[in-house]
Design an enzyme around this catalytic site. Structure first.
Site: not given
Ligand code: GDP
Length: 138
Positions: A9, A49, A57, A112, A115, A126
């Site tokens: 990212k 996304y 978010f 973080n 991805h 994807e």
């Molecule tokens: P991943 O599969 O571990 O990447 O997680 P998810 O698919 O649940 O979320 C996608 C991405 O959205 C995450 O990697 C974070 O960058 C972001 N994200 C997830 N949860 C949150 C949140 O509670 N707040 C914010 N600001 N970003 C989030």
């Protein structure tokens, strides 16, 4: 053999972590089959996304993902989806296991660093979102 999509990212690229991430996945028998650097438009990030479009978010996440270049990769290996997710660590770096990419480098639940696809159907979608078949080495 299984394929998964990895993204370094904008925070990871901006902080000079491309080499560190690639080193870790190569050390864990995940082979890079395709790789490129892209800067996503807002529409492209929203499409990627789309599954999160109703989450609070979503706006912040798509803004972050368009804030700078990303490195997108197709990784291949046995059980690649699950093994790469294990290397990444939990979404929230505070809950990520020791030695994972997110535990070591993430600064925020959103920023973080990496991805990874979470299931075979997601990986297919994807990978196809960023690469055509000619861009993925046999
Ligand atoms: P991943 O599969 O571990 O990447 O997680 P998810 O698919 O649940 O979320 C996608 C991405 O959205 C995450 O990697 C974070 O960058 C972001 N994200 C997830 N949860 C949150 C949140 O509670 N707040 C914010 N600001 N970003 C989030």
């Amino acid at each position: 053999m299984e394929r998964t999509l990895s993204i370094i990212k904008p925070d990871g690229v901006g902080r000079g972590l491309i080499g560190e991430v690639v080193k870790r996945l190569e050390a864990n028998d995940l082979t890079v089959k395709a790789m490129k650097m892209i800067r996503m438009s807002t529409t492209q990030a929203q499409g990627f996304y789309a599954v999160h479009k109703d989450r609070p978010f979503f706006g912040s996440l798509t803004e972050f993902m368009t804030s700078g270049p990303c490195v997108v990769m197709v990784l291949e290996g046995e059980n690649a989806i699950e093994r790469y997710r294990t290397l990444m660590g939990a979404t929230n770096f505070k809950e990520a296991a020791e030695g994972t990419i997110r535990k070591d480098f993430a600064t925020d639940i959103e920023k973080n660093v990496v991805h990874g696809s979470d299931a075979p159907e997601t990986a297919r979608f994807e990978i196809g979102y960023f690469f055509n078949s000619l861009e993925i080495v046999a």
